[in-house]
Every structure is written in C-alpha cells, then in structure tokens.
Write an enzyme that holds these catalytic residues in place. Structure first.
Site, PDB file in Angstrom:
ATOM      1  N   PRO A 228      11.037   2.103   7.260  1.00  0.00           N
ATOM      2  CA  PRO A 228      11.632   2.638   6.026  1.00  0.00           C
ATOM      3  C   PRO A 228      10.716   2.364   4.832  1.00  0.00           C
ATOM      4  CG  PRO A 228      12.727   0.604   6.662  1.00  0.00           C
ATOM      5  CD  PRO A 228      11.757   0.906   7.759  1.00  0.00           C
ATOM      6  N   ASP A 402       7.473  -1.846   3.483  1.00  0.00           N
ATOM      7  CA  ASP A 402       8.460  -1.791   4.554  1.00  0.00           C
ATOM      8  C   ASP A 402       9.730  -2.477   4.035  1.00  0.00           C
ATOM      9  OD1 ASP A 402      10.041  -2.112   6.802  1.00  0.00           O
ATOM     10  OD2 ASP A 402       8.405  -2.775   8.109  1.00  0.00           O
ATOM     11  N   HIS A 403      10.787  -1.684   3.829  1.00  0.00           N
ATOM     12  CA  HIS A 403      11.994  -2.232   3.196  1.00  0.00           C
ATOM     13  C   HIS A 403      12.706  -3.248   4.084  1.00  0.00           C
ATOM     14  CE1 HIS A 403      14.785  -2.491   0.033  1.00  0.00           C
ATOM     15  NE2 HIS A 403      14.717  -1.240  -0.391  1.00  0.00           N
ATOM     16  N   ARG A 404      12.379  -3.276   5.389  1.00  0.00           N
ATOM     17  CA  ARG A 404      12.976  -4.278   6.265  1.00  0.00           C
ATOM     18  C   ARG A 404      12.442  -5.674   5.949  1.00  0.00           C
ATOM     19  NH1 ARG A 404      11.168  -1.673  11.869  1.00  0.00           N
ATOM     20  NH2 ARG A 404       9.236  -1.812  10.662  1.00  0.00           N
ATOM     21  N   VAL A 405      11.243  -5.712   5.368  1.00  0.00           N
ATOM     22  CA  VAL A 405      10.554  -6.978   5.126  1.00  0.00           C
ATOM     23  C   VAL A 405      10.514  -7.321   3.642  1.00  0.00           C
ATOM     24  CG1 VAL A 405       8.377  -8.227   5.449  1.00  0.00           C
ATOM     25  CG2 VAL A 405       9.110  -6.554   7.150  1.00  0.00           C
TER      26      VAL A 405
END
Length: 430
Positions: A228, A402-405
């Site tokens: 994402p 990376d929006h997960r990180v």
C-alpha cells in the site's frame, strides 16, 4: 558413468537464465573448474563451471534458449559411452538424473571480440560489441559461414537477431571473413525497406523481453499490487547543499576525485534515517524489521533495465567515500559484473531522474524495503526570502512509503529531518 546435468541456479533470485554461449563443444574434454557455458540471469552474466573431469557428450540446449533452473542442458561422461537411455529420459521429460553441482556463482568476463572489429568504446554493450553506426547501408550477399554452413556471428548478435526477428542470412557482415557484428544489425534495422518505400505501414518491431526485464516487470507488479503505497513530497532549498558540494570538490581537486550532488543526497538520506530510524524498516509478514544498519540502494539505469547496487553503512561513510563506491558500483552494474550480494538486502532506496530534467516523480518501492526517495532536477526560480524576491535554487523530493510499516506522521517526520539536513549541510556532522 554418463549423466544429465541441469542448468544451475547461479544467484539467489534466479528464476530463469538465458544460455548465452557454450564454451565447449560436443566431444571436448572438460577439466575440473573448466568453463562450460555463460548464462545471463536477471542480474548479470554468470559462469557455469564444471565440477567433474569428463567429456561433453551431448549438448541438449542451443545458445539463446531461456530456461528455468534444473532443466537438462547437457550430458557428460566418458568418451564413447552409450547415452541412448539418457536421451530417451530427456525426451520423456524425466529431467536430470543427477545434476553436477556448480561452484558458487562468479561473473563472466565478456569474451574479447576480434581485433579486426571496431575497438571498444565507453558506450559499448556488456558483451563488448561496438555500438559504432555504419554510415551507409548496402544490400548485401549472404555473409561467410563456417564449415558447417553456420552464419559467423557472436552470441550477442545471435541473441539480438532473435529478439528483433532478423534473419542473419539477410545481414551483411563487415567483420573478419564476413562475420556479423552489432553495428551490422543496427545498419540492417535502419535500412529502408521495400515495404516502407511503397507507402505501406510497417508492423511493430518485436523484441523478446530479457530475463532482467521480465524480473523487473514481475517484482514491480507485485510491489504495486501488494504494497500500500502513499507519497510525501517536499520542496527544498538546494543551494546550501550545492555550495557544500562545490567546496568539497575544491578540496578534492588535488586527488582528481569529485562528488556529485546525488552522493550528497545519499549521505543526507542516510543521516536522516539515523535520526528517524522508524523509516529504516521492512515489512516481513507478521513482523516489522527495524534495521540496525543503513544500507542505501541506489537506482542505476542500464541498457535493458534497472539495477539497485547497495552502499553499505552509508551513514558511517564520508561523501567522498560514498562517491567512489557509487561510481564503482554503477560502472560494474552497467557491465553486469556485480555479485548478487552487492544488489540485495538494502534498507532504503534513492532514485534520481534529475539529470533528465524531471522535476518530480513517484518511484515504486523495492520490496522488502519500506520506502524509496525520488529525486527531481534543480530548478532556478525566484523565491521570497524575508519579504523580498530573490533568485533561488529549488529541488523536489518525493518519498514513496509502505503504509504497513511507515505511518504518515512518521514519514513526514523523516522528510522534515531530511529537509533540515539538506538546507543546513553542516548538521550532517552532528
């Protein structure tokens, strides 16, 4: 006892390889560590060497074929051995009986072209063919061939001809004994055709995608589909960093070395990662890996794709050391001479298109890294300083995250730290 050998996996990321050239022919004796073939992987041209003292009894795959690892490529054994059963096994699709274990991968040094051909230039291809253009094209008779009727040409030329759907029998060779070299293909492709002169529309030129291009396509598609992305852009006063770089080059002048603005940007990014370590991270399934080292992947454009050699411990190195390392890595990347470990396990990437006049762009994240910084060109434009309009030098930076990180606020904190360092280069020393 005769046995089938398969194409070895010559690098950790290799999913297929193109057998560029056989170094031995059928019936040749092969000693331990002898070069059997050169194989082009997604990253470089590698050497396929023998671990056995044998005879090359049968070549199963012609030059130019693209294969997956372990696909049978040859049969080796003792002189005169009966290989009928092994050939039947290959034809039945049974695969290798016992593949010969290759030694650790090493890069292939491109074979020197004949001295009678055009000399190498700085812009020559990784295989050493000259890119000199031919000033005039002439319809030509079939080139000379070897005793078996085979058109005389290098492995590179044969591969390019296949990719461009060119019949080498129609190409005039200007090398020794009519040998076809790369410039002959370029001249043939540029020659006016009967179809074009008659006013008919020509079909598109079709090229087979290289192993590197297919790998890039797969990895970037996966990145955009599974990561994402979001983007943060800042506009920076680049004049202080440009002046600092100018001063560095004055000091380096006696050594003959120079640093580029991109080298300074790599250093600034590395220092910013130390100050905002949450950005120096990767997504790993159910875990987030916060890296304790700062290893910057630097995007390098090459003829058929993109490589990202890694500057290790960039935060601990001076700009001059980074500059020397980037020059070396970039030169070897263009020659496909990098080792796999020099192109993997980066923690953050920098991609610069400023030299092409691109003001701003968004780069695709290189997994498993959590972010990539895209660098635009320097813009000379008026700016307002203390209420007055003065000449300014500006540059835009866009970070893909990376929006997960990396949360939005964390990414913004990094960009603010990076901007402070670029606009006050002396703070890199703190």
């Amino acid at each position: 006892m005769a046995k089938i050998i398969g194409l070895p996996k010559l690098s950790p990321t290799m999913e297929e390889g193109t057998l560029v050239t056989w170094a031995k022919k059928e019936g040749d004796e092969v000693e331990v560590d002898d070069l059997l073939a050169e194989v082009e992987t997604d990253k470089a041209t590698m050497e396929f060497r023998s671990f056995d003292r044998v005879v090359l009894l049968k070549i199963l795959v012609p030059e130019g074929e693209t294969l997956e690892p372990d696909v049978p490529v040859a049969i080796i054994g003792k002189q005169g051995e009966d290989i009928a059963d092994l050939l039947a096994q290959v034809e039945s699709g049974a695969g290798t009986e016992s593949a010969s274990a290759p030694e650790p991968a090493t890069e292939s040094v491109p074979a020197a072209e004949s001295a009678a051909e055009s000399p190498r230039e700085a812009t020559s291809s990784p295989r050493g063919e000259s890119e000199e253009a031919v000033s005039q094209w002439e319809p030509a008779p079939a080139p000379s061939s070897d005793g078996n009727g085979r058109v005389l040409s290098s492995p590179l030329v044969r591969r390019l001809a296949r990719e461009r759907s060119i019949d080498l029998r129609d190409v005039r060779g200007t090398g020794p004994r009519g040998r076809i070299v790369k410039r002959d293909l370029e001249a043939h492709a540029a020659a006016p055709s009967t179809e074009a002169s008659s006013g008919q529309r020509r079909p598109p030129r079709v090229e087979k995608a290289s192993s590197m291009r297919r790998t890039i396509a797969r990895r970037l598609t996966e990145s955009k589909q599974t990561v994402p992305h979001y983007y943060l852009t800042i506009d920076v006063d680049i004049a202080p960093l440009a002046e600092a770089r100018k001063a560095m080059n004055v000091e380096l002048e006696p050594t003959g070395e120079k640093v580029s603005l991109n080298d300074c940007i790599i250093k600034a990014a590395a220092v910013a990662l130390r100050r905002v370590p949450e950005v120096n991270a990767s997504w790993a399934g159910k875990e987030i890996h916060y890296h304790q080292v700062v290893d910057i992947s630097v995007a390098v454009a090459i003829d058929d794709g993109l490589m990202t050699p890694v500057v290790r411990d960039a935060d601990r190195k001076g700009v001059a050391e980074i500059a020397a390392e980037v020059r070396d890595l970039a030169a070897r990347a263009r020659e496909k001479k990098l080792q796999p470990e020099e192109m993997t396990n980066g923690t953050f990437s920098v991609s610069n298109l400023g030299m092409f006049g691109i003001e701003e762009f968004s780069a695709v994240i290189n997994p498993p890294e959590g972010a990539i910084l895209a660098v635009g060109t320097i813009r000379n434009e008026p700016v307002v300083v203390d209420g007055a309009i003065v000449p300014g030098r500006r540059m835009r930076f866009t970070m893909s995250c990376d929006h997960r990180v990396i949360d939005g606020a964390t990414g913004a904190k990094f960009m603010a730290a990076f901007k402070r360092i670029v606009e006050s280069p002396l703070t890199m020393l703190l």
